[in-house]
Design a protein around this motif. Structure first.
Motif, PDB file in Angstrom:
ATOM      1  N   MET A 247       2.961   6.146  -0.361  1.00 52.67           N
ATOM      2  CA  MET A 247       2.223   5.012   0.121  1.00 52.67           C
ATOM      3  C   MET A 247       2.994   3.759  -0.286  1.00 52.67           C
ATOM      4  O   MET A 247       3.526   3.668  -1.376  1.00 52.67           O
ATOM      5  N   LYS A 248       3.045   2.766   0.608  1.00 58.21           N
ATOM      6  CA  LYS A 248       3.813   1.539   0.363  1.00 58.21           C
ATOM      7  C   LYS A 248       2.881   0.366   0.098  1.00 58.21           C
ATOM      8  O   LYS A 248       1.757   0.324   0.569  1.00 58.21           O
ATOM      9  N   CYS A 249       3.401  -0.612  -0.664  1.00 61.33           N
ATOM     10  CA  CYS A 249       2.654  -1.825  -0.987  1.00 61.33           C
ATOM     11  C   CYS A 249       2.508  -2.679   0.272  1.00 61.33           C
ATOM     12  O   CYS A 249       3.494  -2.905   0.983  1.00 61.33           O
ATOM     13  N   PRO A 250       1.299  -3.191   0.571  1.00 61.67           N
ATOM     14  CA  PRO A 250       1.117  -4.010   1.762  1.00 61.67           C
ATOM     15  C   PRO A 250       1.814  -5.368   1.668  1.00 61.67           C
ATOM     16  O   PRO A 250       2.139  -5.963   2.680  1.00 61.67           O
ATOM     17  N   LYS A 251       2.087  -5.862   0.442  1.00 57.82           N
ATOM     18  CA  LYS A 251       2.710  -7.177   0.279  1.00 57.82           C
ATOM     19  C   LYS A 251       4.234  -7.088   0.282  1.00 57.82           C
ATOM     20  O   LYS A 251       4.907  -7.769   1.043  1.00 57.82           O
ATOM     21  N   CYS A 252       4.771  -6.266  -0.622  1.00 57.76           N
ATOM     22  CA  CYS A 252       6.236  -6.247  -0.761  1.00 57.76           C
ATOM     23  C   CYS A 252       6.901  -5.066  -0.075  1.00 57.76           C
ATOM     24  O   CYS A 252       8.106  -5.079   0.162  1.00 57.76           O
ATOM     25  N   GLY A 253       6.179  -4.021   0.227  1.00 53.27           N
ATOM     26  CA  GLY A 253       6.748  -2.880   0.937  1.00 53.27           C
ATOM     27  C   GLY A 253       7.369  -1.827   0.040  1.00 53.27           C
ATOM     28  O   GLY A 253       7.921  -0.845   0.524  1.00 53.27           O
ATOM     29  N   ARG A 254       7.300  -2.005  -1.272  1.00 54.81           N
ATOM     30  CA  ARG A 254       7.849  -1.003  -2.183  1.00 54.81           C
ATOM     31  C   ARG A 254       6.848   0.125  -2.386  1.00 54.81           C
ATOM     32  O   ARG A 254       5.664  -0.012  -2.094  1.00 54.81           O
ATOM     33  N   GLU A 255       7.325   1.231  -2.906  1.00 58.04           N
ATOM     34  CA  GLU A 255       6.472   2.397  -3.127  1.00 58.04           C
ATOM     35  C   GLU A 255       5.442   2.121  -4.215  1.00 58.04           C
ATOM     36  O   GLU A 255       5.734   1.489  -5.219  1.00 58.04           O
ATOM     37  N   LEU A 256       4.224   2.615  -3.995  1.00 60.46           N
ATOM     38  CA  LEU A 256       3.167   2.511  -4.989  1.00 60.46           C
ATOM     39  C   LEU A 256       3.158   3.760  -5.852  1.00 60.46           C
ATOM     40  O   LEU A 256       3.485   4.852  -5.393  1.00 60.46           O
ATOM     41  N   ILE A 257       2.750   3.592  -7.093  1.00 62.05           N
ATOM     42  CA  ILE A 257       2.691   4.713  -8.033  1.00 62.05           C
ATOM     43  C   ILE A 257       1.225   4.927  -8.408  1.00 62.05           C
ATOM     44  O   ILE A 257       0.502   3.975  -8.692  1.00 62.05           O
ATOM     45  N   GLN A 258       0.823   6.178  -8.439  1.00 61.65           N
ATOM     46  CA  GLN A 258      -0.565   6.497  -8.736  1.00 61.65           C
ATOM     47  C   GLN A 258      -0.860   6.216 -10.206  1.00 61.65           C
ATOM     48  O   GLN A 258      -0.073   6.544 -11.096  1.00 61.65           O
ATOM     49  N   SER A 259      -2.009   5.613 -10.464  1.00 61.91           N
ATOM     50  CA  SER A 259      -2.414   5.264 -11.820  1.00 61.91           C
ATOM     51  C   SER A 259      -2.727   6.515 -12.617  1.00 61.91           C
ATOM     52  O   SER A 259      -3.351   7.443 -12.106  1.00 61.91           O
ATOM     53  N   GLU A 260      -2.318   6.521 -13.886  1.00 67.40           N
ATOM     54  CA  GLU A 260      -2.595   7.670 -14.746  1.00 67.40           C
ATOM     55  C   GLU A 260      -4.034   7.629 -15.257  1.00 67.40           C
ATOM     56  O   GLU A 260      -4.654   8.665 -15.459  1.00 67.40           O
ATOM     57  N   LYS A 261      -4.550   6.434 -15.495  1.00 69.05           N
ATOM     58  CA  LYS A 261      -5.911   6.296 -16.010  1.00 69.05           C
ATOM     59  C   LYS A 261      -6.951   6.636 -14.944  1.00 69.05           C
ATOM     60  O   LYS A 261      -7.920   7.339 -15.222  1.00 69.05           O
ATOM     61  N   ASN A 262      -6.757   6.093 -13.771  1.00 69.60           N
ATOM     62  CA  ASN A 262      -7.711   6.313 -12.674  1.00 69.60           C
ATOM     63  C   ASN A 262      -6.921   6.704 -11.427  1.00 69.60           C
ATOM     64  O   ASN A 262      -6.304   5.865 -10.787  1.00 69.60           O
ATOM     65  N   PRO A 263      -6.920   7.980 -11.058  1.00 69.20           N
ATOM     66  CA  PRO A 263      -6.109   8.433  -9.926  1.00 69.20           C
ATOM     67  C   PRO A 263      -6.543   7.866  -8.570  1.00 69.20           C
ATOM     68  O   PRO A 263      -5.855   8.055  -7.581  1.00 69.20           O
ATOM     69  N   GLU A 264      -7.693   7.175  -8.512  1.00 70.38           N
ATOM     70  CA  GLU A 264      -8.106   6.549  -7.256  1.00 70.38           C
ATOM     71  C   GLU A 264      -7.238   5.349  -6.923  1.00 70.38           C
ATOM     72  O   GLU A 264      -7.135   4.964  -5.764  1.00 70.38           O
ATOM     73  N   TYR A 265      -6.630   4.735  -7.915  1.00 66.68           N
ATOM     74  CA  TYR A 265      -5.874   3.499  -7.724  1.00 66.68           C
ATOM     75  C   TYR A 265      -4.374   3.763  -7.697  1.00 66.68           C
ATOM     76  O   TYR A 265      -3.862   4.647  -8.378  1.00 66.68           O
ATOM     77  N   TRP A 266      -3.683   2.930  -6.900  1.00 66.96           N
ATOM     78  CA  TRP A 266      -2.228   2.965  -6.782  1.00 66.96           C
ATOM     79  C   TRP A 266      -1.699   1.608  -7.265  1.00 66.96           C
ATOM     80  O   TRP A 266      -2.249   0.568  -6.931  1.00 66.96           O
ATOM     81  N   LEU A 267      -0.627   1.641  -8.032  1.00 68.35           N
ATOM     82  CA  LEU A 267      -0.107   0.428  -8.665  1.00 68.35           C
ATOM     83  C   LEU A 267       1.222   0.018  -8.053  1.00 68.35           C
ATOM     84  O   LEU A 267       2.077   0.846  -7.761  1.00 68.35           O
ATOM     85  N   CYS A 268       1.400  -1.313  -7.903  1.00 71.26           N
ATOM     86  CA  CYS A 268       2.683  -1.872  -7.485  1.00 71.26           C
ATOM     87  C   CYS A 268       3.174  -2.720  -8.659  1.00 71.26           C
ATOM     88  O   CYS A 268       2.555  -3.723  -9.022  1.00 71.26           O
ATOM     89  N   PHE A 269       4.312  -2.312  -9.264  1.00 72.78           N
ATOM     90  CA  PHE A 269       4.830  -3.011 -10.439  1.00 72.78           C
ATOM     91  C   PHE A 269       5.551  -4.296 -10.058  1.00 72.78           C
ATOM     92  O   PHE A 269       5.703  -5.187 -10.885  1.00 72.78           O
ATOM     93  N   THR A 270       5.982  -4.438  -8.814  1.00 76.35           N
ATOM     94  CA  THR A 270       6.642  -5.656  -8.378  1.00 76.35           C
ATOM     95  C   THR A 270       5.632  -6.787  -8.213  1.00 76.35           C
ATOM     96  O   THR A 270       5.823  -7.896  -8.709  1.00 76.35           O
ATOM     97  N   CYS A 271       4.518  -6.511  -7.518  1.00 80.19           N
ATOM     98  CA  CYS A 271       3.483  -7.532  -7.245  1.00 80.19           C
ATOM     99  C   CYS A 271       2.451  -7.613  -8.352  1.00 80.19           C
ATOM    100  O   CYS A 271       1.627  -8.525  -8.360  1.00 80.19           O
ATOM    101  N   LYS A 272       2.436  -6.648  -9.244  1.00 76.50           N
ATOM    102  CA  LYS A 272       1.436  -6.545 -10.309  1.00 76.50           C
ATOM    103  C   LYS A 272       0.018  -6.450  -9.723  1.00 76.50           C
ATOM    104  O   LYS A 272      -0.906  -7.097 -10.185  1.00 76.50           O
ATOM    105  N   GLN A 273      -0.123  -5.645  -8.676  1.00 73.23           N
ATOM    106  CA  GLN A 273      -1.413  -5.453  -8.007  1.00 73.23           C
ATOM    107  C   GLN A 273      -1.792  -3.974  -8.056  1.00 73.23           C
ATOM    108  O   GLN A 273      -0.932  -3.103  -8.201  1.00 73.23           O
ATOM    109  N   LYS A 274      -3.088  -3.715  -7.954  1.00 66.97           N
ATOM    110  CA  LYS A 274      -3.542  -2.326  -7.815  1.00 66.97           C
ATOM    111  C   LYS A 274      -4.360  -2.218  -6.526  1.00 66.97           C
ATOM    112  O   LYS A 274      -5.100  -3.129  -6.145  1.00 66.97           O
ATOM    113  N   TYR A 275      -4.203  -1.110  -5.869  1.00 70.66           N
ATOM    114  CA  TYR A 275      -4.843  -0.874  -4.583  1.00 70.66           C
ATOM    115  C   TYR A 275      -5.605   0.436  -4.633  1.00 70.66           C
ATOM    116  O   TYR A 275      -5.167   1.401  -5.255  1.00 70.66           O
TER     117      TYR A 275
END
Length: 112
Positions: free
Chosen positions: A1-29
């Protein structure tokens, strides 16, 4: 899954698998579930199918019971038939004669 803002790959959160993290934008989706407008949820479909199967089996049982009743009625020879044997032909003859008389009267008045 890609970040809607920057287009980089999102990484699944270890704490809550429902959320995906973008380390470039510092956003969670939160990943959206794909839904279809005309197909209900699996639990609703399962309940509906069970209801239909139950009613279908009840219908088959009712048909089977009615067939058994019909067989038992046909088997006994002392039953009175429930159909009309046609009755008398006299009312039909009287009605036919009256129709002819009325038609003749109308024709007489029309051509008078």
């Amino acid at each position: 899954m890609k970040c809607p803002k920057c287009g980089r790959e999102l990484i699944q959160s270890e704490k809550n698998p429902e959320y995906w993290l973008c380390f470039t934008c510092k956003q969670k989706y939160k990943k959206k579930r794909q839904t279809y407008s005309n197909i209900p949820e699996k639990e609703v479909r399962a309940a509906g199918e069970a209801k239909v199967k139950r009613r279908y089996s009840q219908m088959l049982e009712a048909e089977e019971q009615s067939k058994k009743k019909k067989r038992s009625k046909k088997a006994s020879k002392n039953d009175i038939d429930n159909y009309d044997d046609g009755g008398s032909i006299v009312p039909l003859v009287v009605l036919g004669v009256l129709i002819i008389i009325v038609a003749a009267l109308i024709a007489y008045m029309y051509f008078k």
